[in-house]
Design a protein around this motif. Structure first.
Motif, PDB file in Angstrom:
ATOM      1  N   ALA A  71     -11.818 -55.137 -44.741  1.00  0.00           N
ATOM      2  CA  ALA A  71     -10.441 -55.068 -44.998  1.00  0.00           C
ATOM      3  C   ALA A  71      -9.994 -55.572 -43.558  1.00  0.00           C
ATOM      4  O   ALA A  71      -9.136 -56.671 -43.539  1.00  0.00           O
ATOM      5  CB  ALA A  71      -9.669 -53.671 -45.230  1.00  0.00           C
ATOM      6  N   TYR A  72     -10.616 -55.207 -42.420  1.00  0.00           N
ATOM      7  CA  TYR A  72     -10.205 -55.790 -41.254  1.00  0.00           C
ATOM      8  C   TYR A  72     -10.532 -57.160 -40.963  1.00  0.00           C
ATOM      9  O   TYR A  72      -9.856 -57.879 -40.406  1.00  0.00           O
ATOM     10  CB  TYR A  72     -10.887 -54.831 -39.987  1.00  0.00           C
TER      11      TYR A  72
ATOM     12  N   ILE B  44      -7.978 -59.321 -42.894  1.00  0.00           N
ATOM     13  CA  ILE B  44      -6.721 -59.454 -42.385  1.00  0.00           C
ATOM     14  C   ILE B  44      -6.807 -59.974 -40.971  1.00  0.00           C
ATOM     15  O   ILE B  44      -6.010 -60.866 -40.687  1.00  0.00           O
ATOM     16  CB  ILE B  44      -6.189 -58.150 -41.757  1.00  0.00           C
ATOM     17  N   SER B  45      -8.004 -60.165 -40.240  1.00  0.00           N
ATOM     18  CA  SER B  45      -7.823 -60.768 -39.032  1.00  0.00           C
ATOM     19  C   SER B  45      -7.894 -62.425 -39.155  1.00  0.00           C
ATOM     20  O   SER B  45      -7.446 -63.123 -38.487  1.00  0.00           O
ATOM     21  CB  SER B  45      -9.638 -60.591 -38.310  1.00  0.00           C
TER      22      SER B  45
ATOM     23  N   GLN C  30      -6.137 -63.646 -41.787  1.00  0.00           N
ATOM     24  CA  GLN C  30      -5.012 -63.968 -42.346  1.00  0.00           C
ATOM     25  C   GLN C  30      -4.117 -64.247 -41.164  1.00  0.00           C
ATOM     26  O   GLN C  30      -3.349 -65.123 -41.332  1.00  0.00           O
ATOM     27  CB  GLN C  30      -4.705 -62.761 -43.380  1.00  0.00           C
ATOM     28  N   PHE C  31      -4.340 -63.443 -40.297  1.00  0.00           N
ATOM     29  CA  PHE C  31      -3.330 -63.472 -38.924  1.00  0.00           C
ATOM     30  C   PHE C  31      -3.724 -64.753 -38.040  1.00  0.00           C
ATOM     31  O   PHE C  31      -2.943 -65.137 -37.292  1.00  0.00           O
ATOM     32  CB  PHE C  31      -3.267 -62.156 -38.423  1.00  0.00           C
TER      33      PHE C  31
END
Length: 203
Positions: free
Chosen positions: A41-42, A45-46, A48-49
């Motif tokens: 998940a991290y 998200i990394s 994505q940002f």
């Protein structure tokens, strides 16, 4: 959010595995699944940002080693000590007592550990903020933030740990039932709240 969801998933899986007869290995598999979920998940998200994020050996710059070994090493050392302290109790119970004691310790510590996700997330915010202030020589602001943050974390943790210590018995009954073998988990939960409170205050 990932941290809290991961803890929730681990708790649900622990209950399922324990009642399915996995014993203490249920704690291991629940923890492993949580860690894999969190890492994935991290990672998602990394990217994505930061779509341009690149993790490659060619990005290595020796100029950053000095910063890493001075400030970064202190942070990493604190993390290693934290991991050691969080596993020491399980090591002692599994070697000096038995695996059943380790499982009961895990059950008794579950709610205090989950409750600490809130003050721990505060620490996760304060740490990079104080690191940024330190790099800009803003020492008074850094000190003020540390003191205010410690007070806020202490109050939030004390409120939750006080509730868990006072109502550990009905919480365990509501969670695991009133079987005799689980009653010791309520005592463990009450005792566990104090060291967990002290532990989280160190950041």
């Amino acid at each position: 959010s990932i941290f809290i969801i991961g803890l929730f998933v681990e708790t649900v899986l622990t209950i399922i595995f324990l009642f399915s007869g996995f014993g203490v290995y249920g704690l291991f598999w629940a923890f492993t699944i949580r860690q894999l979920f969190s890492a994935l998940a991290y990672l998602i998200i990394s990217y994505q940002f930061m779509p341009e994020l690149s993790i490659n050996i060619k990005n290595f710059d020796r100029a950053y080693l000095k910063v890493f070994y001075r400030f970064g090493a202190i942070v990493q050392l604190a993390g290693i000590i934290g991991v050691f302290l969080n596993t020491l109790d399980k090591l002692i119970t599994s070697t000096m007592l038995n695996m059943q004691a380790t499982a009961l310790l895990g059950l008794g510590a579950r709610f205090p550990s989950m409750a600490l996700s809130i003050p721990s997330s505060m620490s996760a915010v304060f740490l990079p903020a104080t690191a940024y202030m330190h790099s800009q020589q803003r020492h008074q602001e850094m000190t003020d933030m540390y003191l205010q943050g410690s007070r806020l974390i202490g109050l939030a943790t004390g409120f939750m740990m006080g509730f868990l210590a006072a109502f550990s018995a009905p919480l365990i009954v509501a969670w695991l039932g009133n079987q005799t073998e689980y009653q010791i988990a309520a005592i463990i939960m009450t005792i566990y709240t104090l060291p967990q409170h002290l532990h989280v205050l160190t950041g």
